[in-house]
Design a protein around this motif. Structure first.
Motif, PDB file in Angstrom:
ATOM      1  N   GLU A   1      36.951  46.442  51.447  1.00 31.87           N
ATOM      2  CA  GLU A   1      37.245  47.745  50.775  1.00 31.87           C
ATOM      3  C   GLU A   1      37.947  48.200  49.484  1.00 31.87           C
ATOM      4  OE1 GLU A   1      40.821  51.387  51.993  1.00 31.87           O
ATOM      5  OE2 GLU A   1      40.645  49.150  52.561  1.00 31.87           O
ATOM      6  N   SER A   2      37.122  48.651  48.937  1.00 32.52           N
ATOM      7  CA  SER A   2      37.386  48.887  47.820  1.00 32.52           C
ATOM      8  C   SER A   2      38.416  50.134  47.178  1.00 32.52           C
ATOM      9  CB  SER A   2      36.102  48.782  46.358  1.00 32.52           C
ATOM     10  OG  SER A   2      36.866  49.001  45.219  1.00 32.52           O
ATOM     11  N   ILE A   3      39.728  49.597  46.396  1.00 32.63           N
ATOM     12  CA  ILE A   3      41.024  50.923  45.884  1.00 32.63           C
ATOM     13  C   ILE A   3      40.638  50.863  44.981  1.00 32.63           C
ATOM     14  CG2 ILE A   3      43.007  50.990  45.961  1.00 32.63           C
ATOM     15  CD1 ILE A   3      42.500  50.591  49.379  1.00 32.63           C
ATOM     16  N   ASN A   4      40.311  51.897  43.734  1.00 41.30           N
ATOM     17  CA  ASN A   4      40.437  51.578  42.526  1.00 41.30           C
ATOM     18  C   ASN A   4      39.577  50.702  41.577  1.00 41.30           C
ATOM     19  OD1 ASN A   4      42.423  53.857  42.035  1.00 41.30           O
ATOM     20  ND2 ASN A   4      44.162  52.369  43.074  1.00 41.30           N
ATOM     21  N   GLY A   5      38.855  50.387  42.697  1.00 38.40           N
ATOM     22  CA  GLY A   5      37.606  49.013  41.722  1.00 38.40           C
ATOM     23  C   GLY A   5      38.025  48.139  41.540  1.00 38.40           C
ATOM     24  N   LYS A   6      38.914  47.656  42.411  1.00 43.32           N
ATOM     25  CA  LYS A   6      39.923  46.420  43.436  1.00 43.32           C
ATOM     26  C   LYS A   6      39.323  45.737  44.922  1.00 43.32           C
ATOM     27  CE  LYS A   6      42.625  45.461  39.124  1.00 43.32           C
ATOM     28  NZ  LYS A   6      41.480  45.159  38.028  1.00 43.32           N
ATOM     29  N   TRP A   7      38.238  44.718  44.623  1.00 36.98           N
ATOM     30  CA  TRP A   7      38.548  44.815  46.206  1.00 36.98           C
ATOM     31  C   TRP A   7      40.214  44.207  47.282  1.00 36.98           C
ATOM     32  CZ3 TRP A   7      34.221  45.920  48.161  1.00 36.98           C
ATOM     33  CH2 TRP A   7      33.191  45.878  47.843  1.00 36.98           C
ATOM     34  N   VAL A   8      39.750  44.825  48.560  1.00 30.63           N
ATOM     35  CA  VAL A   8      40.761  44.466  49.109  1.00 30.63           C
ATOM     36  C   VAL A   8      41.574  43.340  49.945  1.00 30.63           C
ATOM     37  CG1 VAL A   8      42.875  45.649  50.803  1.00 30.63           C
ATOM     38  CG2 VAL A   8      41.581  47.261  49.323  1.00 30.63           C
ATOM     39  N   ASN A   9      40.468  43.169  49.887  1.00 28.77           N
ATOM     40  CA  ASN A   9      40.275  41.141  51.124  1.00 28.77           C
ATOM     41  C   ASN A   9      38.779  40.548  49.900  1.00 28.77           C
ATOM     42  OD1 ASN A   9      38.173  43.005  51.029  1.00 28.77           O
ATOM     43  ND2 ASN A   9      37.923  42.222  53.044  1.00 28.77           N
ATOM     44  N   LYS A  10      38.765  39.479  49.779  1.00 32.77           N
ATOM     45  CA  LYS A  10      38.644  38.392  48.567  1.00 32.77           C
ATOM     46  C   LYS A  10      37.211  38.392  49.441  1.00 32.77           C
ATOM     47  CE  LYS A  10      40.913  39.179  45.117  1.00 32.77           C
ATOM     48  NZ  LYS A  10      41.186  40.251  44.574  1.00 32.77           N
ATOM     49  N   THR A  11      37.648  38.145  50.508  1.00 30.51           N
ATOM     50  CA  THR A  11      36.231  37.012  51.070  1.00 30.51           C
ATOM     51  C   THR A  11      34.905  38.167  51.872  1.00 30.51           C
ATOM     52  OG1 THR A  11      37.184  36.675  53.063  1.00 30.51           O
ATOM     53  CG2 THR A  11      37.491  34.966  50.922  1.00 30.51           C
TER      54      THR A  11
END
Length: 74
Positions: free
Chosen positions: A56-66
């Motif tokens: 999931e991406s929120i505000n251009g950042k990934w919620v989970n990294k892997t």
């Protein structure tokens, strides 16, 4: 042939998966608004393609990294 893009890609809010041909290293990224829509798309492609759940991406950042490599039937 044009000049390649230099800006990083801005991901919209939502869920992303990557669909690849079996045995290949590159694929396409698909965006879905909800997790249910994403899982429906995973079920559609899992028999013929390699599916990688990017998350999931929120505000251009990934919620989970892997990313998660999806195994058919799970």
């Amino acid at each position: 042939m044009g000049r390649p893009p230099t800006r990083p890609i801005k991901f919209r809010d939502g869920f992303y998966i990557e669909i690849r041909n079996k045995g290949k290293n590159t694929g396409i990224k698909l965006h879905r608004d909800t997790k249910e829509q994403m899982m429906r798309t995973v079920k559609e492609y899992e028999q013929t393609k390699d599916v990688i759940i990017l998350g999931e991406s929120i505000n251009g950042k990934w919620v989970n990294k892997t990313p998660i490599h999806h195994v058919p039937g799970s």
